[in-house]
Every structure is written in structure tokens, then in C-alpha cells.
Design a protein around this motif. Structure first.
Motif: not given
Length: 226
Positions: A76, A182, A185, A188
Motif C-alpha cells: 500500500t 484491513q 493490508k 503492508s
């Protein structure tokens, strides 16, 4: 000469500081080549087709920009929220963008999309438009470098503290309404790593973890980790 009364005229005039530096004809051209787009949750906004999508302005919802490694792992880079503008989706406008950026809708999202060829043409003719594009892209590059710096040089407890504090600053209140998956994510990282650190934070009385949310109990304590 036709008056600039297009539905996007007022909106674009508030977004672009160069608006009064381009002609009425160019304003109308930009308006006519701007349109609303809708993306469902999980849809790819930019990157899969490797086409120059053009500048994107988020109206509602949120999107995530990321890079993909050769083995398919994503990192991300940053997230975009309402009224945020992205120029890294316009590689044909800024030729210095030589790496692939992918952008996906995190939730159902509405955005404004500007024709890349038209914006590129204005950028080449008008130094104010070019300067805006470069300045906006540079700001995003700064976010990307900050992300990389965190991943490479910052201990994970500090990274997670930064993430939680930034989320609170963005949304207000004392609770981050994201799942651990989440958070992983966006950072990362692996969910297990996030879970272990949140359990540690919880044992220290810094946060309270519930399903789908993290409540910050001691913001000053989190900041002391920075």
C-alpha cells in the motif's frame, strides 16, 4: 464565445488553482472532457489495463493505491478519500512516472475522471497546469517515500502507533473502525503481526480491541512510542 456554464465548471474551479490561468475555451474543453464514474467495492480504478487513466478526484468512498511485486505481493502506497486528487494515475501527463501504480476501490466509490489526453495537452501548453501536475505528483511521491521509510527503518510498534494516530486524526473520535486484516493490508504487513502487536498494546492499556474496531484508550501513551 460560449459561456463556461458546464456542470463541472464550478467544481473544477475550486479544485484547480490554475483555473483562472487558462482561457475560457480551455476551461470549457476541460469541462467537456470530465465525467463522473462509479466503482463497486474491489473494482480496479487504474493499473490493470496499463492505460493512462488520467487525473482522478474522489467524490465519495475511498480508494487504495499500491504496487505489486513479481510474486504478487502488494504494498500500500497511500489511500485517497473524498476531495483527494491523484495524478499518479496520469502517467502520460507526467512522463517521470515510470513505475506501475495500481488503484482499487476499497468501498463503493464515486469519482471524477478527467480525460488524460486533454489534460496532457493543457499541461504541455500552460506552465501553470504543468506546475500543478508536478506539485501534486510530488506530494504523492513524498507519501510513497514516507511509506517506504516506515517499512524499511521503523520498528513495527512505532509504525502501528503512527497508523492508529493518523487514522484518528483523519476520522476524529477515539476509535479506528477497521478490521485487523484491513490494518495489515494498509500497512503492508501480515495479519498475525498486527494481531500480536495490538494484543501487546492492549496489555499495556493503550487500546481496546473489539471485532472490526480498535479503541484508543491512551493516545498520549501511543505518541510516546514515536
Amino acid at each position: 464565445m460560449e459561456q463556461v456554464t458546464h456542470e463541472f465548471a464550478e467544481f473544477l474551479s475550486t479544485i484547480f488553482p490554475f483555473w483562472d490561468k487558462i482561457t475560457k475555451e480551455e476551461q470549457l474543453l476541460l469541462c467537456r472532457n470530465t465525467h463522473k464514474v462509479s466503482y463497486t467495492q474491489g473494482a480496479n480504478v487504474h493499473g490493470v489495463s496499463h492505460a493512462c487513466t488520467g487525473p482522478i478526484i474522489v467524490i465519495s468512498g475511498k480508494v487504495r493505491a499500491y504496487m505489486l511485486s513479481e510474486d504478487g505481493k502488494d504494498i500500500t502506497l497511500y489511500r485517497l478519500f473524498p476531495n483527494d486528487l491523484c495524478m499518479l494515475s496520469a502517467s502520460c501527463v507526467i512522463e517521470a512516472i515510470t513505475f506501475d501504480v495500481y488503484i482499487d476501490a476499497e468501498v463503493d466509490t464515486e469519482a471524477i475522471l478527467i480525460n488524460s489526453a486533454v489534460f496532457s495537452g493543457l499541461s504541455k501548453k500552460n506552465v501553470y497546469v504543468e506546475n500543478f501536475a508536478l506539485k501534486t505528483a510530488t506530494a504523492r511521491f513524498s507519501e510513497v517515500m514516507w511509506t517506504m521509510q516506515q517499512m524499511l527503518f521503523m520498528k513495527f510498534d512505532k509504525r502501528l502507533a503512527v497508523f492508529l494516530i493518523d487514522e484518528l486524526a483523519r476520522t476524529g473520535g477515539d476509535t479506528v473502525f477497521l478490521t485487523q486484516e484491513q490494518i495489515a493490508k494498509y500497512m503492508s504487513s501480515a495479519r498475525e503481526v498486527v494481531s500480536r502487536m495490538l494484543k501487546h498494546f492492549s496489555s499495556e492499556g493503550l487500546v481496546k480491541v473489539s471485532r472490526g474496531e480498535v479503541k484508543v484508550l491512551d493516545k498520549k501513551g501511543l505518541k510516546s512510542l514515536l
